[in-house]
Design a protein around this motif. Structure first.
Motif, short mmCIF file in Angstrom:
data_model
loop_
_atom_site.label_atom_id
_atom_site.label_comp_id
_atom_site.label_asym_id
_atom_site.label_seq_id
_atom_site.Cartn_x
_atom_site.Cartn_y
_atom_site.Cartn_z
N TYR A 136 0.78 -1.03 0.02
CA TYR A 136 0.12 0.00 -0.12
C TYR A 136 0.68 1.26 -0.10
O TYR A 136 0.23 2.37 -0.18
CB TYR A 136 -0.94 -0.15 1.20
N ASN A 137 2.19 1.28 0.11
CA ASN A 137 2.93 2.34 -0.03
C ASN A 137 3.44 2.81 -1.37
O ASN A 137 4.61 2.74 -1.65
CB ASN A 137 4.34 2.19 1.00
N GLU A 138 2.45 3.66 -1.87
CA GLU A 138 2.63 3.83 -3.29
C GLU A 138 4.00 4.87 -3.46
O GLU A 138 4.62 4.87 -4.29
CB GLU A 138 1.41 4.53 -3.90
N ALA A 139 3.98 5.74 -2.33
CA ALA A 139 4.86 6.90 -2.60
C ALA A 139 6.32 6.32 -2.44
O ALA A 139 7.24 6.77 -3.21
CB ALA A 139 4.93 8.05 -1.26
N SER A 140 6.74 5.10 -1.68
CA SER A 140 8.04 4.72 -1.46
C SER A 140 8.19 4.06 -2.73
O SER A 140 9.21 4.07 -3.51
CB SER A 140 8.00 3.51 -0.42
N LYS A 141 7.35 3.34 -3.42
CA LYS A 141 7.28 2.65 -4.66
C LYS A 141 7.93 3.60 -5.74
O LYS A 141 8.74 3.38 -6.58
CB LYS A 141 6.12 1.69 -5.15
N LYS A 142 7.25 4.81 -5.82
CA LYS A 142 7.44 5.66 -6.96
C LYS A 142 8.83 6.39 -6.78
O LYS A 142 9.62 6.45 -7.72
CB LYS A 142 6.60 6.85 -6.81
N VAL A 143 9.46 6.45 -5.37
CA VAL A 143 10.71 6.79 -5.13
C VAL A 143 11.60 5.94 -5.68
O VAL A 143 12.73 6.14 -6.21
CB VAL A 143 10.94 7.01 -3.62
N LEU A 144 11.52 4.54 -5.59
CA LEU A 144 12.34 3.75 -6.07
C LEU A 144 12.41 3.42 -7.64
O LEU A 144 13.41 3.44 -8.01
CB LEU A 144 12.19 2.15 -5.23
N LEU A 145 11.19 3.67 -8.09
CA LEU A 145 11.07 3.46 -9.47
C LEU A 145 11.80 4.52 -10.27
O LEU A 145 12.50 4.41 -11.30
CB LEU A 145 9.51 3.42 -10.00
N LYS A 146 11.71 5.64 -9.78
CA LYS A 146 12.47 6.92 -10.02
C LYS A 146 13.85 6.73 -10.13
O LYS A 146 14.51 7.34 -10.79
CB LYS A 146 12.01 8.00 -9.55
N ASN A 147 14.41 5.94 -9.31
CA ASN A 147 15.84 5.54 -9.39
C ASN A 147 16.27 4.34 -10.01
O ASN A 147 17.47 3.68 -9.63
CB ASN A 147 16.05 5.56 -7.69
N GLY A 148 15.41 3.82 -10.85
CA GLY A 148 15.86 2.74 -11.62
C GLY A 148 15.64 1.35 -10.93
O GLY A 148 15.93 0.38 -11.56
N TYR A 149 14.87 1.26 -9.82
CA TYR A 149 14.49 0.03 -9.06
C TYR A 149 13.43 -0.37 -10.05
O TYR A 149 12.67 0.18 -10.56
CB TYR A 149 14.19 0.17 -7.89
N HIS A 150 13.29 -1.90 -9.97
CA HIS A 150 12.06 -2.59 -10.40
C HIS A 150 11.28 -3.58 -9.56
O HIS A 150 12.08 -4.08 -8.61
CB HIS A 150 12.50 -3.24 -11.92
N LEU A 151 10.31 -3.75 -9.84
CA LEU A 151 9.35 -4.84 -9.22
C LEU A 151 9.94 -6.32 -9.34
O LEU A 151 9.81 -6.60 -10.41
CB LEU A 151 7.74 -4.56 -9.37
#
Length: 175
Positions: A136-151
């Motif tokens: 449910y922590n969409e903000a944290s996922k967005k931070v990581l995605l912006k930094n090139g992390y992937h699910l």
């Protein structure tokens, strides 16, 4: 105690060793149930000055070796950590973080994660950085995605928070 290198980014964001003089401000920011709702149960809630002092003591005793204060214009705004793994996982480190509410939505955490990700790959001889994010922590996922992390994976009902089972999203960046 391990010496923490200072990392300086854009937008007046600096990662540096947490100082005694900042513990009161840190405790005020961390004493927010919304922060604790997205972290492991080992993160105290409510969060007191004594909790901040205890955290600094763990750093000073060498029990937490990779923890930085996130500073904006030389005021503490949050904390970011790396937890190196061992044995067969020694090429990996876990990144974890929290940011005080007054600093939300300003790109601060995105910058902090960028600085620490670059540092980990450059200086710590790791090939993989990961974060377990509550679904449910969409903000944290967005931070990581912006930094090139992937699910990499969704761990179904892998965590329990406040008596409720939740999925965990495993976010990964590799060298």
């Amino acid at each position: 105690m391990k010496t923490i290198i200072t990392l300086t980014g854009r937008n007046n964001v600096t990662l540096k060793a947490i100082e005694q003089r900042d513990l009161e401000d840190m405790a005020i920011l961390a004493n927010d149930p919304a922060i604790a709702a997205n972290l492991r149960d080992s993160f105290p809630s409510p969060y007191s000055l004594k909790d901040a002092e205890d955290f600094l003591a763990l750093i000073q005793q060498g029990k937490v070796n990779h923890a930085w204060g996130i500073y904006v214009n030389d005021k503490i705004a949050g904390v970011i950590t790396l937890t190196p793994q061992d044995d067969i996982y020694r090429h990996s480190t876990e990144i974890g973080y929290w940011l005080g509410a007054p600093y939300y939505g300003k790109g601060i955490m995105t910058e902090a994660v960028s600085l620490l990700t670059e540092y980990a790959f450059r200086e710590m001889n790791v090939h993989r950085i990961y974060a377990g994010v509550f679904a449910y922590n969409e903000a944290s996922k967005k931070v990581l995605l912006k930094n090139g992390y992937h699910l990499e994976a969704v761990k179904i009902k892998a965590i329990i928070k406040n008596g409720i089972l939740h999925d965990e999203h495993l976010m990964v960046k590799m060298l």
